[in-house]
Design a protein around this motif. Structure first.
Motif, PDB file in Angstrom:
ATOM      1  N   MET A   1       0.800  -1.233   0.000  1.00 50.73           N
ATOM      2  CA  MET A   1       0.000   0.000   0.000  1.00 50.73           C
ATOM      3  C   MET A   1       0.828   1.275   0.000  1.00 50.73           C
ATOM      4  N   ILE A   2       1.991   1.256   0.621  1.00 49.79           N
ATOM      5  CA  ILE A   2       2.763   2.483   0.781  1.00 49.79           C
ATOM      6  C   ILE A   2       3.919   2.574  -0.202  1.00 49.79           C
ATOM      7  N   VAL A   3       4.473   1.418  -0.587  1.00 49.19           N
ATOM      8  CA  VAL A   3       5.643   1.431  -1.466  1.00 49.19           C
ATOM      9  C   VAL A   3       5.267   1.092  -2.907  1.00 49.19           C
ATOM     10  N   LEU A   4       4.615  -0.063  -3.101  1.00 49.57           N
ATOM     11  CA  LEU A   4       4.405  -0.570  -4.458  1.00 49.57           C
ATOM     12  C   LEU A   4       3.469   0.308  -5.281  1.00 49.57           C
ATOM     13  N   LYS A   5       2.334   0.721  -4.702  1.00 50.22           N
ATOM     14  CA  LYS A   5       1.350   1.455  -5.488  1.00 50.22           C
ATOM     15  C   LYS A   5       1.893   2.788  -6.005  1.00 50.22           C
ATOM     16  N   PRO A   6       2.491   3.640  -5.147  1.00 49.67           N
ATOM     17  CA  PRO A   6       3.065   4.881  -5.701  1.00 49.67           C
ATOM     18  C   PRO A   6       4.246   4.630  -6.626  1.00 49.67           C
ATOM     19  N   ALA A   7       4.991   3.520  -6.377  1.00 54.79           N
ATOM     20  CA  ALA A   7       6.112   3.195  -7.263  1.00 54.79           C
ATOM     21  C   ALA A   7       5.605   2.827  -8.648  1.00 54.79           C
ATOM     22  N   LEU A   8       4.535   2.024  -8.698  1.00 50.99           N
ATOM     23  CA  LEU A   8       3.956   1.650  -9.989  1.00 50.99           C
ATOM     24  C   LEU A   8       3.436   2.875 -10.735  1.00 50.99           C
ATOM     25  N   ARG A   9       2.882   3.817  -9.990  1.00 54.33           N
ATOM     26  CA  ARG A   9       2.391   5.044 -10.631  1.00 54.33           C
ATOM     27  C   ARG A   9       3.545   5.799 -11.272  1.00 54.33           C
ATOM     28  N   ALA A  10       4.678   5.806 -10.608  1.00 57.93           N
ATOM     29  CA  ALA A  10       5.826   6.553 -11.130  1.00 57.93           C
ATOM     30  C   ALA A  10       6.448   5.886 -12.347  1.00 57.93           C
ATOM     31  N   ILE A  11       6.471   4.566 -12.357  1.00 56.74           N
ATOM     32  CA  ILE A  11       7.179   3.865 -13.437  1.00 56.74           C
ATOM     33  C   ILE A  11       6.222   3.289 -14.474  1.00 56.74           C
ATOM     34  N   TYR A  12       4.945   3.567 -14.355  1.00 56.07           N
ATOM     35  CA  TYR A  12       3.972   2.980 -15.270  1.00 56.07           C
ATOM     36  C   TYR A  12       4.268   3.308 -16.741  1.00 56.07           C
ATOM     37  N   PRO A  13       4.641   4.545 -17.085  1.00 57.32           N
ATOM     38  CA  PRO A  13       4.969   4.816 -18.502  1.00 57.32           C
ATOM     39  C   PRO A  13       6.116   3.940 -19.015  1.00 57.32           C
ATOM     40  N   SER A  14       7.157   3.755 -18.192  1.00 54.88           N
ATOM     41  CA  SER A  14       8.282   2.908 -18.610  1.00 54.88           C
ATOM     42  C   SER A  14       7.854   1.455 -18.731  1.00 54.88           C
ATOM     43  N   LEU A  15       7.026   1.006 -17.804  1.00 54.87           N
ATOM     44  CA  LEU A  15       6.545  -0.365 -17.843  1.00 54.87           C
ATOM     45  C   LEU A  15       5.657  -0.587 -19.067  1.00 54.87           C
ATOM     46  N   SER A  16       4.856   0.413 -19.398  1.00 59.50           N
ATOM     47  CA  SER A  16       3.999   0.314 -20.581  1.00 59.50           C
ATOM     48  C   SER A  16       4.831   0.207 -21.856  1.00 59.50           C
TER      49      SER A  16
END
Length: 220
Positions: free
Chosen positions: A135-150
């Protein structure tokens, strides 16, 4: 040279099925890659020596070897150890493993960008380690790297074309069969180029829509 696109329009159903095969391989590979990425980062955060070493070794092996060699190893070498997979399952596994290695690095970079103070605050509130991570680490991290992951997932979608080397059913394998039967290389591969472009654009728009829906919340 006289162009004759009837050689591809006459077999449009085969192209549709090939496109669906490509999309199946891509989506299945993305799902496996995401699972591997998240689990890999979770293992690295435990700082356990042997599991962390295995994850790091996996990432280095996959990132520093060609995808063609990886899919050949799974398809031709693993049967010697008693592991036999059909071409489609081999392609899905190879795509998932390949994408997973890159996903681990991308997600790890996002996780490491989260301030340690947020983790400490979560622990201070009485949350368990897995709750803090989710809840505190993964979710905001995914938001930050989502463009790169896409972007990585779009590249994975195009990588499905290599799966034709083991006779997996997808768009390129259909195109090769059409070209072999008609000897109309330009019309065949021009059409395939257009279809792959459409697939990439649709994938990009779909992933962007998913991102807007999944991460539609204030930064703070």
């Amino acid at each position: 040279m006289t162009l004759d696109f009837s050689v591809v329009t006459d077999v449009w159903q085969s192209l549709v099925y090939g496109t669906l095969g490509t999309l199946f391989l891509a989506v299945a590979g993305m799902i496996i890659a995401t699972i591997i990425g998240v689990l890999g980062v979770a293992i690295l955060r435990t700082h356990m020596v042997i599991p962390s070493f295995l994850v790091t070794a996996f990432v280095e092996v996959i990132r520093n070897t060609p995808f063609l060699v990886q899919i050949y190893f799974i398809f031709f070498a693993l049967p010697l150890a008693g592991v036999r997979l059909n071409p489609t399952m081999t392609a899905v596994l190879a795509l998932g493993l390949n994408g997973g290695a890159y996903a681990i690095e991308i997600i790890r970079g996002g996780v490491e960008s989260i301030p340690k103070g947020q983790t400490e605050a979560g622990l201070a509130l009485g949350l368990h380690n897995h709750e803090v991570f989710r809840m505190i680490v993964l979710k905001p991290a995914l938001r930050a790297i989502y463009p790169s992951l896409s972007s990585q997932f779009i590249l994975l979608t195009l990588t499905t074309a290599i799966c034709t080397s083991i006779s997996a059913y997808e768009l390129t394998s259909v195109g090769q069969r059409i070209e072999a039967e008609t000897f109309r290389s330009f019309e065949t591969y021009f059409t395939l180029t257009g279809i792959y472009l459409v697939i990439s654009m649709v994938t990009m728009w779909t992933l962007a829509a998913i991102g807007r829906r999944a991460f539609n919340y204030p930064q703070r």
